[in-house]
Structures are given as structure tokens and as C-alpha cells.
Design an enzyme around this catalytic site. Structure first.
Site, mmCIF file in Angstrom:
data_model
loop_
_atom_site.group_PDB
_atom_site.id
_atom_site.type_symbol
_atom_site.label_atom_id
_atom_site.label_comp_id
_atom_site.label_asym_id
_atom_site.label_seq_id
_atom_site.Cartn_x
_atom_site.Cartn_y
_atom_site.Cartn_z
ATOM 1 N N GLU A 31 -10.216 5.458 10.697
ATOM 2 C CA GLU A 31 -9.293 4.321 10.577
ATOM 3 C C GLU A 31 -8.264 4.392 11.700
ATOM 4 O O GLU A 31 -7.469 5.334 11.780
ATOM 5 C CB GLU A 31 -8.567 4.357 9.217
ATOM 6 C CG GLU A 31 -7.500 3.272 9.104
ATOM 7 C CD GLU A 31 -6.623 3.404 7.859
ATOM 8 O OE1 GLU A 31 -7.053 4.035 6.867
ATOM 9 O OE2 GLU A 31 -5.485 2.888 7.891
ATOM 10 N N ARG B 125 -0.805 0.038 14.843
ATOM 11 C CA ARG B 125 0.637 0.270 14.929
ATOM 12 C C ARG B 125 1.084 0.555 16.335
ATOM 13 O O ARG B 125 2.265 0.814 16.581
ATOM 14 C CB ARG B 125 1.025 1.487 14.081
ATOM 15 C CG ARG B 125 0.848 1.246 12.629
ATOM 16 C CD ARG B 125 1.289 2.443 11.827
ATOM 17 N NE ARG B 125 0.578 2.452 10.568
ATOM 18 C CZ ARG B 125 0.599 3.444 9.705
ATOM 19 N NH1 ARG B 125 1.305 4.529 9.949
ATOM 20 N NH2 ARG B 125 -0.083 3.362 8.588
ATOM 21 N N THR C 231 -3.674 -0.791 8.772
ATOM 22 C CA THR C 231 -2.406 -1.527 8.883
ATOM 23 C C THR C 231 -2.625 -3.020 9.126
ATOM 24 O O THR C 231 -1.889 -3.654 9.875
ATOM 25 C CB THR C 231 -1.491 -0.933 9.990
ATOM 26 O OG1 THR C 231 -1.650 0.486 10.038
ATOM 27 C CG2 THR C 231 -0.021 -1.219 9.710
ATOM 28 N N LYS D 292 -7.497 0.772 -1.807
ATOM 29 C CA LYS D 292 -6.699 1.873 -1.267
ATOM 30 C C LYS D 292 -5.485 2.046 -2.187
ATOM 31 O O LYS D 292 -4.931 1.071 -2.689
ATOM 32 C CB LYS D 292 -6.259 1.498 0.149
ATOM 33 C CG LYS D 292 -5.088 2.296 0.705
ATOM 34 C CD LYS D 292 -4.938 2.059 2.195
ATOM 35 C CE LYS D 292 -3.531 2.370 2.682
ATOM 36 N NZ LYS D 292 -3.489 2.857 4.066
HETATM 37 C C1 3PG Z 1 -0.616 5.825 6.707
HETATM 38 O O1 3PG Z 1 -0.926 4.649 6.621
HETATM 39 O O2 3PG Z 1 0.346 6.244 7.365
HETATM 40 C C2 3PG Z 1 -1.510 6.749 5.997
HETATM 41 O O3 3PG Z 1 -1.399 6.604 4.652
HETATM 42 C C3 3PG Z 1 -1.414 8.156 6.457
HETATM 43 O O4 3PG Z 1 -0.448 8.838 5.802
HETATM 44 P P1 3PG Z 1 -0.195 10.368 6.181
HETATM 45 O O5 3PG Z 1 0.322 10.391 7.581
HETATM 46 O O6 3PG Z 1 0.817 10.826 5.159
HETATM 47 O O7 3PG Z 1 -1.527 11.076 6.048
#
Ligand code: 3PG
Length: 226
Positions: free
Chosen positions: A47, A51, A74, A134
Site C-alpha cells: 500500500e 501522502r 489514503t 480496514k
Molecule cells: C497509516 O495509515 O498511517 C497506517 O495505518 C500505518 O500506521 P503505522 O505507521 O502506525 O503502521
């Protein structure tokens, strides 16, 4: 693509390995070696979060890596869905869900793993046909205990929790019947990417791939085609 078809594909993606790396890519030069390192370690579903300015180009570059399944994370707007699909993403992930976002995934045929964090949100997505969701932000929203509890009244929804998950607590989730896989950024630390230590990332991926999860065979056998 119907939500039911999207969830079938999402289940197949989540069934490929116990962990889906959640990736924040700042430097496009990191994209391909990062994907190669993670796939080599046994984590084929990736994924890439939208961002950073490099994210869409990163998806384009990573989509060329054999054995990889690259998705866009995202997703917030219909424009994100359109751009992700055009870049070659084979699935999408969103922190929550809006009508407009869900409509866009149907229109652009992008299988979505939509985010939910309360019983009502889970039910609303289920009503629309999403049986794979999710759970985000997982640790901050009740963690494995919440997911175990919601599996009582709503066992037909299965989850990929993300947010605050690491090697230490991943097994708490993976042992639950309604968990298909977990997502996390811990397998691709910023420092390792910056220094080009791809071997370290492959080692982290292999460690994550070895985590014991629920039986995934039927999902994988059902294939990744719509
Ligand atoms: C996110 O979208 O930032 C994810 O959930 C990842 O989270 P993490 O950095 O705590 O693994």
C-alpha cells in the site's frame, strides 16, 4: 464494480500475506528497490499512501515489479481514486468512507478496502456490500479486543487493521477469526530507505511474512480476478 466484487478482490489481496506494508515514499528513486525488497521478503501486497508528491509515480514504478500487487492508500476523494487507478493501482485503501468515495470506486473499478472504526460505520459499509474493511486507527480505537468483540454480532465482516501495529502486537490481531491480515509501516523504516539498506527491509519483510495468521488458502485460491 460492485462492493461485493471489490470485497472479494480485497480479500484475495489480504490473503496473500499476513502483513500489508503501509508505505510513505518521499523519493521516487526508492520506489522500485523498495518493492523488490518487500516482495523478495514475502510481502507481495503493497500500500503506497497518497501522502507525498512522489506517491503516484511510485505506484507507477512499483506496478512493474513482478509478483507485486500495488495499491493506493489514503484515498480521500474521487480525484484520488481516478489518479490511483490511472497510475496502475490494483486496489485502494481509505481511512474512512464517504458516499462520493465509494461511488468513485464503483465507477473507476478500483477494489476498495474502506475504513471503519465503529459498529455503525461497519454496518453502513456492510449494508452497501463491503464485507472486507480496514479498521483504522486500530490500536487507538480499541485494538484487537474491539475486533474480537465486533466479531460476535457482525461475523460476516472481516478486517485489515492498521495504525499502531508492529511485530510485537501483530499476532494479537492475526489470531482472530475476523482478521485477514494487518497493515503497518514498520517493515519499511525511513532510515533503511534513506540509506538504501534494502537487505534490511527484505529481512523485516521475511520476519513479517512468517507471522502466523488465519488460514488464507481459500482466499488465495479464489484468485485475484474480478
Ligand atoms: C497509516 O495509515 O498511517 C497506517 O495505518 C500505518 O500506521 P503505522 O505507521 O502506525 O503502521
Amino acid at each position: 464494480m460492485t462492493p461485493a466484487a471489490q470485497s472479494r478482490l480485497a480479500a484475495a489481496i489480504c490473503g496473500l500475506a499476513p502483513v500489508v506494508p503501509v508505505l510513505v515514499i518521499d523519493d521516487i528513486a526508492h520506489a522500485k528497490p523498495l518493492a523488490l525488497a518487500l516482495v523478495a521478503g514475502g510481502l507481495p501486497a503493497l500500500e503506497v499512501t497518497l501522502r507525498t508528491p512522489a506517491a503516484l509515480d511510485a505506484i507507477r514504478a512499483m506496478a512493474e515489479v513482478p509478483g507485486g500487487h500495488v495499491g493506493a492508500g489514503t484515498l480521500l476523494t474521487p480525484a484520488d481514486v481516478k489518479a490511483a487507478k490511472a497510475a496502475g493501482a490494483t486496489f485502494g485503501v481509505s481511512p474512512g468512507a464517504t458516499e462520493r468515495l465509494l461511488d468513485a470506486c464503483a465507477e473507476y473499478e478500483l477494489p476498495l478496502l474502506p475504513g471503519a472504526v465503529t459498529a455503525s460505520e461497519v454496518m453502513a459499509l456492510l449494508e452497501r456490500g463491503y464485507t472486507v474493511q480496514k479498521f483504522f486507527p486500530a490500536e487507538q480505537s480499541g485494538g484487537a479486543a474491539f475486533l474480537k468483540s465486533i466479531g460476535g454480532p457482525i461475523p460476516q465482516v472481516r478486517f485489515c487493521p492498521t495504525g499502531g501495529i508492529s511485530l510485537k502486537n501483530a499476532v494479537d490481531y492475526l489470531g482472530l477469526k475476523n482478521i485477514l491480515c494487518v497493515g503497518g509501516s514498520w517493515v519499511a523504516p525511513k532510515e533503511a530507505m534513506a540509506s538504501g539498506d534494502w537487505a534490511a527491509i527484505t529481512a523485516l519483510a521475511a520476519q513479517a511474512a512468517g507471522l502466523r495468521g488465519p488460514s488464507r488458502a481459500p482466499e488465495v485460491q479464489s484468485g485475484l480476478r474480478p
